[in-house]
Write a protein that holds these residues in place. Structure first.
Motif, PDB file in Angstrom:
ATOM      1  N   LYS A  80      35.508  48.018 -99.106  1.00 19.76           N
ATOM      2  CA  LYS A  80      35.411  48.777-100.037  1.00 19.76           C
ATOM      3  C   LYS A  80      35.627  50.192-100.076  1.00 19.76           C
ATOM      4  O   LYS A  80      35.096  51.083 -99.529  1.00 19.76           O
ATOM      5  CB  LYS A  80      34.070  48.796-100.920  1.00 19.76           C
ATOM      6  CG  LYS A  80      33.921  47.118-101.617  1.00 19.76           C
ATOM      7  CD  LYS A  80      32.737  46.774-101.833  1.00 19.76           C
ATOM      8  CE  LYS A  80      32.640  45.385-102.364  1.00 19.76           C
ATOM      9  NZ  LYS A  80      33.127  44.344-101.256  1.00 19.76           N
ATOM     10  N   SER A  81      37.052  50.538-100.641  1.00 19.09           N
ATOM     11  CA  SER A  81      37.427  52.143-100.692  1.00 19.09           C
ATOM     12  C   SER A  81      38.974  51.976-101.220  1.00 19.09           C
ATOM     13  O   SER A  81      39.911  51.639-100.527  1.00 19.09           O
ATOM     14  CB  SER A  81      37.482  52.639 -99.310  1.00 19.09           C
ATOM     15  OG  SER A  81      37.996  54.034 -99.479  1.00 19.09           O
TER      16      SER A  81
ATOM     17  N   ILE B 154      33.260  54.720 -94.949  1.00 21.11           N
ATOM     18  CA  ILE B 154      34.279  53.704 -94.574  1.00 21.11           C
ATOM     19  C   ILE B 154      34.039  53.124 -93.291  1.00 21.11           C
ATOM     20  O   ILE B 154      34.250  51.911 -93.038  1.00 21.11           O
ATOM     21  CB  ILE B 154      35.783  54.244 -94.769  1.00 21.11           C
ATOM     22  CG1 ILE B 154      35.867  54.664 -96.302  1.00 21.11           C
ATOM     23  CG2 ILE B 154      36.676  53.178 -94.530  1.00 21.11           C
ATOM     24  CD1 ILE B 154      37.328  55.446 -96.682  1.00 21.11           C
TER      25      ILE B 154
ATOM     26  N   LEU C 237      45.588  58.030 -91.034  1.00 19.27           N
ATOM     27  CA  LEU C 237      45.592  57.857 -92.701  1.00 19.27           C
ATOM     28  C   LEU C 237      45.486  59.342 -93.341  1.00 19.27           C
ATOM     29  O   LEU C 237      45.327  59.482 -94.430  1.00 19.27           O
ATOM     30  CB  LEU C 237      44.731  56.774 -93.161  1.00 19.27           C
ATOM     31  CG  LEU C 237      44.835  55.598 -92.778  1.00 19.27           C
ATOM     32  CD1 LEU C 237      43.982  54.405 -93.553  1.00 19.27           C
ATOM     33  CD2 LEU C 237      46.285  55.171 -92.485  1.00 19.27           C
TER      34      LEU C 237
ATOM     35  N   GLN D 183      31.311  50.441 -92.966  1.00 19.84           N
ATOM     36  CA  GLN D 183      31.849  49.025 -93.059  1.00 19.84           C
ATOM     37  C   GLN D 183      32.787  48.504 -91.821  1.00 19.84           C
ATOM     38  O   GLN D 183      32.633  47.341 -91.520  1.00 19.84           O
ATOM     39  CB  GLN D 183      32.846  48.992 -94.389  1.00 19.84           C
ATOM     40  CG  GLN D 183      32.111  49.455 -95.631  1.00 19.84           C
ATOM     41  CD  GLN D 183      32.789  49.617 -96.952  1.00 19.84           C
ATOM     42  OE1 GLN D 183      33.186  48.563 -97.454  1.00 19.84           O
ATOM     43  NE2 GLN D 183      33.036  50.609 -97.494  1.00 19.84           N
TER      44      GLN D 183
ATOM     45  N   GLU E 289      40.753  54.720-102.033  1.00 16.30           N
ATOM     46  CA  GLU E 289      41.229  55.722-101.330  1.00 16.30           C
ATOM     47  C   GLU E 289      41.957  55.187 -99.989  1.00 16.30           C
ATOM     48  O   GLU E 289      43.178  55.251 -99.513  1.00 16.30           O
ATOM     49  CB  GLU E 289      40.376  57.026-100.957  1.00 16.30           C
ATOM     50  CG  GLU E 289      40.962  57.983-100.288  1.00 16.30           C
ATOM     51  CD  GLU E 289      41.837  58.825-101.294  1.00 16.30           C
ATOM     52  OE1 GLU E 289      41.846  58.575-102.320  1.00 16.30           O
ATOM     53  OE2 GLU E 289      42.463  59.750-100.542  1.00 16.30           O
ATOM     54  N   LEU E 290      41.115  54.368 -99.230  1.00 17.53           N
ATOM     55  CA  LEU E 290      41.601  53.672 -97.975  1.00 17.53           C
ATOM     56  C   LEU E 290      42.765  53.129 -98.371  1.00 17.53           C
ATOM     57  O   LEU E 290      43.668  52.936 -97.426  1.00 17.53           O
ATOM     58  CB  LEU E 290      40.380  52.966 -97.478  1.00 17.53           C
ATOM     59  CG  LEU E 290      40.982  52.042 -96.163  1.00 17.53           C
ATOM     60  CD1 LEU E 290      41.190  52.896 -95.090  1.00 17.53           C
ATOM     61  CD2 LEU E 290      39.599  50.935 -95.770  1.00 17.53           C
TER      62      LEU E 290
ATOM     63  N   LEU F 226      41.277  56.625 -89.158  1.00 17.09           N
ATOM     64  CA  LEU F 226      41.225  57.307 -90.670  1.00 17.09           C
ATOM     65  C   LEU F 226      41.701  58.602 -90.629  1.00 17.09           C
ATOM     66  O   LEU F 226      42.521  58.996 -91.390  1.00 17.09           O
ATOM     67  CB  LEU F 226      39.577  57.324 -91.283  1.00 17.09           C
ATOM     68  CG  LEU F 226      39.260  55.575 -91.628  1.00 17.09           C
ATOM     69  CD1 LEU F 226      37.809  55.771 -91.947  1.00 17.09           C
ATOM     70  CD2 LEU F 226      40.095  54.929 -92.408  1.00 17.09           C
TER      71      LEU F 226
ATOM     72  N   PHE G  13      42.799  61.231 -93.324  1.00 14.18           N
ATOM     73  CA  PHE G  13      41.604  61.590 -94.184  1.00 14.18           C
ATOM     74  C   PHE G  13      40.996  62.909 -93.341  1.00 14.18           C
ATOM     75  O   PHE G  13      41.289  63.097 -92.515  1.00 14.18           O
ATOM     76  CB  PHE G  13      40.401  60.507 -93.914  1.00 14.18           C
ATOM     77  CG  PHE G  13      40.447  59.333 -94.987  1.00 14.18           C
ATOM     78  CD1 PHE G  13      39.923  59.352 -96.061  1.00 14.18           C
ATOM     79  CD2 PHE G  13      41.355  58.275 -94.582  1.00 14.18           C
ATOM     80  CE1 PHE G  13      39.929  58.355 -97.068  1.00 14.18           C
ATOM     81  CE2 PHE G  13      41.397  57.040 -95.393  1.00 14.18           C
ATOM     82  CZ  PHE G  13      40.707  57.117 -96.728  1.00 14.18           C
TER      83      PHE G  13
END
Ligand SMILES: [Mn+2]
Ligand SMILES: [Mn+2]
Ligand SMILES: [Mn+2]
Ligand SMILES: [Mn+2]
Lengths: 218, 218
Positions: free
Chosen positions: B107-108, A99, A89, A102, B110-111, A85, A91
């Motif tokens: 669930k995100s 995140i 990505l 999950q 933004e992701l 991430l 972040f």
DNA sequence: TTTATTTTTTAGCCTTATCTAAATTTAAAG
DNA sequence: CTTTAAATTTAGATAAGGCTAAAAAATAAA
């Protein structure tokens, strides 16, 4: 196969054993999982039946070899995803934990093996935590809490103990991150508060902050 | 917020409505979800309460605007993750569906936005299925089932209807993939089987195969 | 237009993971 | 060594999501 709830319990027990030693109390788990002691009792009885923890009534729980291996694998996945991430990505380090909570439950060994390769086998996650290898081996690293340092001692920040968004954002505003050089300018005997030097600026920090920063002393 | 089970039902209903028109029957859903009609009834009653489907007893279910938007978002996530797995982690196209079934529930927003950017806003997934944009818009594409073609007609394979591992592996052994040029050499009136030409080789295929390959005719 | 078949719904039960309230055990005080 | 307090477990409920068997409604056949 283990359910999401079971995996989260195993991970919590692993971290508690790591921090406070074997034989984790029901209340400690309930606290960490933000649930009730009675729920914990139910779950640890189930986990004991499944042979992933050893447990005797009223005596607390400890991971078995099998339980530890499952827990470490979840932690490996969590940390690899955090690297993904942040590195791929873009972040920020304070945005990835929820995140990863999950993503750590996605079931596919092949996926994690390929993710590890894609990330070029990283050793640490964005918070400085070591990433277990595929065999569950965690390379031991010498790191010391900033709170253990004395006046005039110096170190490089290599990790954070807590990785809540609020704490990480607090560090951001003071430009403290992995790799920062930190010097203890002064330490107050009375309340363990400190004045520290980070990139030519002095900050006053409380004991609580110092207890959540890991340094490699130099 | 919707549970994993609810999301899977919405996705199934979306696909069924897409394939066979509005008003999806209880049995059709049960079939697709590999569950029992009674379980479906329970769930569609709950989904109707939540206003994501419209439903009258014995009359079948249809997604509301809200329900459709949720379903499309899950499909968007599924397909983006499949692109990630193939393009970045070097999975084969027959290996990604099961993993994407799990990843689609992360669930995100933004992701997904960042994943989309990282993948450079792909239009199609590895099976040729279009990827909805962040507003849920699916670009319409003209594609035709190979089974609709007549003798001597030609086309480029742009997608597969079924994406089970066994079917995809069948295609692999015959070197049929997205982009393959396919010509109908002969078509049997009796059972709709075909002889086709793919990269200088002729194959005999059944009706069932021809009904699962999408072509763009040229 | 009755009768038979298929589809759908309801009723009742199960498992997982929670909870509250009460009981029990262990630990701490006096 | 009792008494009190804290920690832990048990009992009993609940909600989600599934199942089987039975009832009810809709379709198809006769
Ligand atoms: Mn984390
Ligand atoms: Mn971390
Ligand atoms: Mn798929
Ligand atoms: Mn696909």
């Amino acid at each position: 196969m283990f359910t999401l709830a079971e995996e989260n319990y195993l991970k919590a027990i692993f971290h508690l054993e790591n921090d406070y030693g074997a034989g984790v109390s029901t209340n400690a788990i309930a606290d960490k999982m933000d649930t009730r002691a009675s729920s914990v009792t139910d779950m640890i009885q189930k986990l004991a039946d499944k042979k992933v923890i050893s447990y005797q009534k009223y005596k607390g729980a400890s991971l078995t070899k099998k339980g530890k291996s499952i827990a470490v694998n979840i932690i490996r996945k969590h940390r690899l995803w955090e690297v993904f991430l942040v590195e791929k990505l873009d972040f920020q380090w304070d945005e990835v934990h929820e995140i990863a909570e999950q993503l750590e439950h996605i079931k596919s060994d092949e996926l994690i093996q390929r993710l590890d390769l894609f990330l070029e086998y990283p050793d640490f996650d964005p918070h400085g935590d070591p990433i277990p290898d595929r065999n569950g081996y965690i390379k031991p690293t010498e790191k010391k809490l900033l709170s253990k340092l004395k006046k005039n001692q110096r170190g490089i920040c290599v990790g954070v103990k807590e990785s809540s968004a609020t704490f990480l954002q607090y560090l951001d505003t003071r430009k403290i991150g992995i790799g920062s050089s930190i010097t203890v300018i002064d330490k107050e005997e009375f309340d363990q508060s400190m004045t520290i030097l980070v990139s030519n600026k002095q900050f006053f920090i409380t004991k609580k902050i110092a207890e959540n920063l890991y340094l490699k002393t130099i």
